[in-house]
Motif scaffolding. Structure first.
Motif, PDB file in Angstrom:
ATOM      1  N   PHE A  12       5.588  -0.720  -1.150  1.00 43.23           N
ATOM      2  CA  PHE A  12       4.428   0.116  -1.420  1.00 43.23           C
ATOM      3  C   PHE A  12       3.984   0.930  -0.211  1.00 43.23           C
ATOM      4  CE2 PHE A  12       4.590  -3.188  -4.537  1.00 43.23           C
ATOM      5  CZ  PHE A  12       4.286  -2.522  -5.712  1.00 43.23           C
ATOM      6  N   ASN A  13       4.850   1.020   0.786  1.00 42.96           N
ATOM      7  CA  ASN A  13       4.575   1.890   1.927  1.00 42.96           C
ATOM      8  C   ASN A  13       5.903   2.398   2.483  1.00 42.96           C
ATOM      9  OD1 ASN A  13       5.025   0.308   4.790  1.00 42.96           O
ATOM     10  ND2 ASN A  13       4.479  -1.127   3.158  1.00 42.96           N
ATOM     11  N   THR A  14       5.955   3.675   2.786  1.00 40.72           N
ATOM     12  CA  THR A  14       7.214   4.286   3.201  1.00 40.72           C
ATOM     13  C   THR A  14       7.634   3.887   4.614  1.00 40.72           C
ATOM     14  OG1 THR A  14       6.057   6.301   3.865  1.00 40.72           O
ATOM     15  CG2 THR A  14       7.000   6.253   1.643  1.00 40.72           C
ATOM     16  N   PHE A  15       6.746   3.253   5.368  1.00 42.82           N
ATOM     17  CA  PHE A  15       7.131   2.745   6.686  1.00 42.82           C
ATOM     18  C   PHE A  15       7.916   1.441   6.575  1.00 42.82           C
ATOM     19  CE2 PHE A  15       3.637   5.549   7.895  1.00 42.82           C
ATOM     20  CZ  PHE A  15       4.195   6.212   8.972  1.00 42.82           C
ATOM     21  N   GLY A  51       1.558   6.357  -3.517  1.00 45.71           N
ATOM     22  CA  GLY A  51       2.938   6.002  -3.212  1.00 45.71           C
ATOM     23  C   GLY A  51       3.144   5.399  -1.841  1.00 45.71           C
ATOM     24  N   GLY A  52       2.132   5.417  -0.995  1.00 46.41           N
ATOM     25  CA  GLY A  52       2.223   4.786   0.320  1.00 46.41           C
ATOM     26  C   GLY A  52       2.855   5.653   1.394  1.00 46.41           C
ATOM     27  N   SER A  53       2.965   6.971   1.159  1.00 42.94           N
ATOM     28  CA  SER A  53       3.618   7.823   2.153  1.00 42.94           C
ATOM     29  C   SER A  53       2.726   8.114   3.357  1.00 42.94           C
ATOM     30  CB  SER A  53       4.088   9.134   1.513  1.00 42.94           C
ATOM     31  OG  SER A  53       3.007   9.835   0.943  1.00 42.94           O
ATOM     32  N   ASN A  54       1.443   7.911   3.255  1.00 41.63           N
ATOM     33  CA  ASN A  54       0.531   8.095   4.387  1.00 41.63           C
ATOM     34  C   ASN A  54      -0.187   6.792   4.716  1.00 41.63           C
ATOM     35  OD1 ASN A  54       1.058  10.828   4.703  1.00 41.63           O
ATOM     36  ND2 ASN A  54      -0.519  11.428   3.264  1.00 41.63           N
ATOM     37  N   LEU A  55       0.503   5.686   4.542  1.00 45.19           N
ATOM     38  CA  LEU A  55      -0.111   4.376   4.669  1.00 45.19           C
ATOM     39  C   LEU A  55       0.697   3.524   5.637  1.00 45.19           C
ATOM     40  CD1 LEU A  55      -2.319   2.507   3.484  1.00 45.19           C
ATOM     41  CD2 LEU A  55      -0.722   1.953   1.656  1.00 45.19           C
ATOM     42  N   LEU A  56       0.034   3.021   6.661  1.00 47.29           N
ATOM     43  CA  LEU A  56       0.703   2.181   7.649  1.00 47.29           C
ATOM     44  C   LEU A  56      -0.052   0.861   7.759  1.00 47.29           C
ATOM     45  CD1 LEU A  56       2.761   1.666   9.914  1.00 47.29           C
ATOM     46  CD2 LEU A  56       1.183   2.821  11.479  1.00 47.29           C
ATOM     47  N   PHE A  57       0.576  -0.216   7.342  1.00 41.66           N
ATOM     48  CA  PHE A  57      -0.002  -1.548   7.494  1.00 41.66           C
ATOM     49  C   PHE A  57       0.429  -2.101   8.840  1.00 41.66           C
ATOM     50  CE2 PHE A  57       0.174  -1.203   2.834  1.00 41.66           C
ATOM     51  CZ  PHE A  57      -1.129  -1.571   2.525  1.00 41.66           C
ATOM     52  N   ASN A  64      -7.654  -6.897  -2.276  1.00 46.26           N
ATOM     53  CA  ASN A  64      -6.856  -6.460  -3.417  1.00 46.26           C
ATOM     54  C   ASN A  64      -6.306  -5.053  -3.181  1.00 46.26           C
ATOM     55  OD1 ASN A  64      -7.622  -8.832  -4.796  1.00 46.26           O
ATOM     56  ND2 ASN A  64      -9.487  -7.847  -5.545  1.00 46.26           N
ATOM     57  N   ILE A  65      -5.043  -4.867  -3.451  1.00 49.56           N
ATOM     58  CA  ILE A  65      -4.429  -3.543  -3.452  1.00 49.56           C
ATOM     59  C   ILE A  65      -4.252  -3.146  -4.906  1.00 49.56           C
ATOM     60  CG2 ILE A  65      -2.362  -2.199  -2.910  1.00 49.56           C
ATOM     61  CD1 ILE A  65      -3.833  -2.854  -0.385  1.00 49.56           C
ATOM     62  N   ILE A  66      -4.758  -1.970  -5.243  1.00 50.12           N
ATOM     63  CA  ILE A  66      -4.695  -1.466  -6.607  1.00 50.12           C
ATOM     64  C   ILE A  66      -3.856  -0.191  -6.595  1.00 50.12           C
ATOM     65  CG2 ILE A  66      -6.034  -0.556  -8.554  1.00 50.12           C
ATOM     66  CD1 ILE A  66      -8.438  -2.202  -7.292  1.00 50.12           C
ATOM     67  N   GLN A  67      -2.868  -0.152  -7.454  1.00 48.23           N
ATOM     68  CA  GLN A  67      -2.047   1.046  -7.580  1.00 48.23           C
ATOM     69  C   GLN A  67      -2.042   1.491  -9.035  1.00 48.23           C
ATOM     70  OE1 GLN A  67       2.339   1.086  -7.372  1.00 48.23           O
ATOM     71  NE2 GLN A  67       2.083   2.499  -5.642  1.00 48.23           N
TER      72      GLN A  67
END
Length: 162
Positions: A12-15, A51-57, A64-67
């Motif tokens: 859920f993240n592109t990284f 889509g998680g393209s601008n998301l860095l964990f 809760n993560i909601i998609q």
């Protein structure tokens, strides 16, 4: 609706960070959105993602993560100059642009190949070759989480600034 406890966010993240969240909640239809309110998923920490393209964990997420993976592109109305479409939040941006090209609905084609989802496009910095998402968005709909009321904002109310 799918709910997974202690879920990996790797997909859920592109990284490709293998962080975990308390609950991963996948919404597949518009009708399931009300279930989020009925089951108090917003009373704990939460994050709504595309889509998680601008998301860095950098660590596990404690809530809760909601998609939203709801799909659908419907023609609402058209006039001499424009066609108005209702596009579900879970549609990928690129699929939406391909749909427009296939239907010969021109004006958005410069935005092809940009990662992300339609639902997150109003807050992303989507723009390329002189066209920005704000140029093709007419209205944005959603729900106020505090009172569960639906809203519909005209593009002028969105205060787009990139």
């Amino acid at each position: 609706m799918k709910i997974e406890n202690n879920a990996s966010l790797l997909a859920f993240n592109t990284f490709g960070i293998d962080a975990k969240c308390k609950k991963l909640i996948i919404i597949e239809t518009n009708d399931e959105i009300q279930i989020l309110f009925n089951n108090s998923f917003f009373e704990e920490p939460f994050m709504i993602i595309g889509g998680g393209s601008n998301l860095l964990f950098t660590q596990d997420y404690p809530g809760n993560i909601i998609q939203l993976q709801n799909k659908g592109i419907d023609s609402v109305t058209e006039d001499n100059d424009s066609v108005y479409l209702r596009v579900a939040a879970g549609e990928t941006w690129d699929d939406f642009i391909h749909y427009c090209i296939e239907k010969e609905l021109y004006g958005a084609e410069n935005l092809i190949g940009i990662p992300g989802w339609v639902g997150s496009s109003p807050v992303q910095n989507i723009g390329a070759y002189g066209v920005e998402a704000k140029d093709i968005i007419y209205q944005v709909g959603g729900y106020f989480i505090q009172n569960q009321k639906p809203f519909l904002l005209h593009k002028d109310e969105c205060a787009f600034e990139y």
